[in-house]
Write an enzyme that holds these catalytic residues in place. Structure first.
Site: not given
Ligand code: C5P
Length: 246
Positions: A185, A217, A14, A64, A66, A69, A120, A36, A73
């Site tokens: 986490r 993170r 990211d 990813d 997501k 559409d 999430t 990713k 498409t």
């Molecule tokens: O661990 P952290 O929260 O930093 O991870 C964030 C990553 O997880 C982002 O790349 C986000 O797109 C991905 N993600 C998410 N929830 C989802 C699907 C993917 O947070 N349901």
């Protein structure tokens, strides 16, 4: 071949710049099994980001984007994704089964399509404000299961769900239907508040049967990201040993 701890870790790149993404690929390549590419990097760098990872690492690649559409498409977009050389790509499950079927058709078995069940950073309150029936806002897991069913029926390779939901999905759809869990986490970061709501520790996600853990993170923002990744690998391996011994 038996999966090792690092094979379970998906690190999201990211970042907006190729230089930053490259430095994390170099740093984490020995410790994670998959990188990713999300919207931020893909919008800035496009398919070049895929080529960069291919050139620098043998890790698998998860695109990813997501997609969400009309079916045609999504079919056409996934048809392009299929030629990029990535292993997994995402579409939202919240549209129709037809859209997911067209995504799977477009993927031409060259890339595994994952359905995003419920992000999430959404919880019961988010669903209630979004006008969902009380049965779903009271139990978001019910909506996740409904959407997993749609993804399964459409021929997806699996779903993205929270760690707490993986076990139910595995029981219902079998071990070959992939469960990919973000919102991870590690226990040593749980004091920090952030935007993810349905969070799980790596150990719990493994115990629930998750196939891949998206961990961003907690690794990226650690003082020593490689050491943080190694710590997560250890936690995963301990959880794997424990699940084998029960
Ligand atoms: O661990 P952290 O929260 O930093 O991870 C964030 C990553 O997880 C982002 O790349 C986000 O797109 C991905 N993600 C998410 N929830 C989802 C699907 C993917 O947070 N349901």
């Amino acid at each position: 071949m038996k999966k090792s701890g690092r094979d379970y870790i998906v690190f999201p790149l990211d970042f907006p710049s190729m230089a930053e993404a490259q430095s994390y690929v170099r740093l984490l390549d020995p410790h994670v099994g998959m990188f990713k590419i999300g919207l931020e990097l893909f919008i800035h760098q496009g398919p070049e980001a895929v080529r960069m990872i291919r050139d620098m690492s043998a890790a698998r690649i998860f695109l990813d984007l997501k997609l969400h559409d009309i079916g045609t498409t999504v079919f056409r977009a996934m048809d392009r994704v299929a030629d990029l050389g990535v292993d997994l790509a995402t579409v939202h499950c919240s549209s129709s089964v037809k859209m997911l079927e067209m995504a799977v058709q477009g993927a031409r078995k060259k890339v595994g399509v994952l359905g995003v069940t419920l992000l999430t950073d959404n919880d019961g309150k988010t669903l209630s404000k979004g006008g969902f029936q009380q049965q779903f806002s009271a139990d978001p897991g019910k909506l996740v299961m409904l959407r997993a069913q749609v993804a399964h029926d459409a021929g997806c390779a699996g779903v993205v769900c929270s760690g707490g939901e993986a076990a139910g999905i595995k029981t219902r759809f079998g071990k070959y239907f992939l469960t990919v869990t973000p919102g991870i986490r590690p226990a040593w970061t749980l004091t920090k508040q952030d935007d993810q709501k349905r969070v799980t520790t790596p150990a719990r996600a493994i115990a629930q049967g998750s196939d891949l853990l998206v961990i961003g993170r907690p690794i990226r923002d650690a003082q020593d990201p490689a050491a943080a990744a190694r710590k997560v690998v250890e936690e995963i391996e301990t959880a794997l040993d424990r699940s084998l011994s029960v």
